[in-house]
Design a protein around this motif. Structure first.
Motif: not given
Length: 369
Positions: A218-230
């Motif tokens: 994932n793009p932010f390490g051990s974070n479930p977020v894949y994309s943001l600003g939705h």
């Protein structure tokens, strides 16, 4: 069961996908990438034309998602009743009851929402469900028991919690990607600070392992977020090259079809549509008026995206050309009411779910040349 950990704030390298200004005409160039699409009146070359094959009078009440088991059985979620219904292959309806998902607390746009069968269904028979509970939106999985007309629902195993809930903007679409990971579309839950906060789960596309942990890479390490600003993600699908696309509700303007890249920021609530603002990714298709779209379920067949429109009461078809989208074309405008979901069956036909017809039904569409 995963509860969101303390998330690292490391920056990700995410390539910005730039879109050119303006709206396309009804004919897109075949020699150069087209600019962002706009609704067109004529069918684009190379796009399969959906044709009504049959109507399945399934006797549904506010269905939200249709998925298919490997044998062709359709499984359908009902938002407010929390029931899972199923239709064996070749059956014309009505749908039978598979079981009730426990702990669903429906209200407004919340309830039993997205479904996803495991890509390894033949091995362990897991069906995943996204639903609104008492204090949050969450994901559980169930083993399906039996087969055919005797299909049954096993016990729930909650694998992910803490997605914010509200009366609207709950997101709810889940789908396994080509990489075997579970992608989750969430809404901002009317909390405008969530979408731009990497440590929040609202207004995101998440990428999880089948066990509900943040997926490796994932793009932010051990974070479930894949994309943001939705704002409120409603549909997820992959094209023939494995690129992820997502449909999204705008506010009163700018419904969107977005090409999703890891770590990409799609702008909400700072921007909507395709304003070419530095630091944000433009939508590939923008519907300036939500009255013509409100895009919900999304399916991609070959390189054509099919989107169900709620307010727009039509099926949109959008040709995809690499990282660009051509001109959207509308089908069945006003003929069947609101369209909630579009799903590809194993036999190559599209199933389209009506919404709010009391009772609701499924349309089975063949894709002609």
């Amino acid at each position: 069961m995963h509860r969101p950990p303390s998330l690292r704030a490391a920056l990700a390298a995410a390539a910005l996908v730039l879109a050119t200004a303006g709206c396309t005409s009804s004919t897109s160039s075949t020699t150069a990438p087209p600019p962002p699409g706009s609704p067109a009146a004529t069918s684009p070359a190379g796009t399969a034309t959906p044709q009504l094959d049959r109507r399945v009078d399934a006797g549904l009440t506010l269905p939200w998602s249709t998925v298919f088991l490997p044998d062709g059985t359709a499984v359908i979620s009902e938002r407010d009743s929390a029931l899972l219904k199923f239709i064996p292959p070749g059956d014309g309806g009505p749908a039978a009851t598979l079981g009730r998902v426990p702990d669903v607390v429906p209200g407004g746009e919340g309830g039993l929402l997205g479904l996803a069968p495991s890509p390894a269904f033949a091995e362990h028979r897991y069906l995943y469900a996204y639903f609104t509970a008492q204090g949050d939106n969450r994901i559980a999985r169930f083993r399906l028991e039996g087969s055919g007309a005797r299909l049954g629902l096993g016990a729930a195993e909650v694998i992910f919690t803490g997605i914010p809930k509200a009366s609207t903007h709950n997101g709810g679409r889940i789908r396994f990607g080509p990489d075997g990971q579970l992608y989750v579309g969430t809404g901002d839950s009317q909390r405008r600070g969530q979408p731009q906060d990497r440590n929040a789960l609202g207004g995101k596309i998440l990428r999880l392992t089948p066990e509900g942990k943040p997926a490796p890479g994932n793009p932010f390490g051990s974070n479930p977020v894949y994309s943001l600003g939705h704002r409120n993600v409603q549909g997820l699908a992959w094209d023939s090259a494995g690129r992820l696309w997502a449909s999204e509700f705008g506010p009163d303007v700018d419904d969107e079809l977005n090409l999703i890249v890891p770590g990409g920021n799609y702008g909400w609530p700072e921007v909507t549509g395709a304003p070419h603002r530095e630091g944000f990714l433009d939508a590939k298709v923008v519907w300036p008026s939500t009255a013509s779209s409100s895009p919900s379920g999304l399916e991609i067949v070959g390189d054509t995206a099919y989107l169900g429109a709620l307010r727009g009461q039509r099926l949109w078809a959008v040709p995809l050309r690499g990282e660009f989208a051509g001109d959207p074309v509308a089908y069945f405008t006003g003929e069947y009411g609101r369209i909630r979901d579009v799903s590809l069956a194993p036999d190559g036909r599209l199933w389209v779910l009506s919404n709010g017809q009391n009772p609701d039904f499924a349309l089975v569409l063949s894709l002609g040349g």
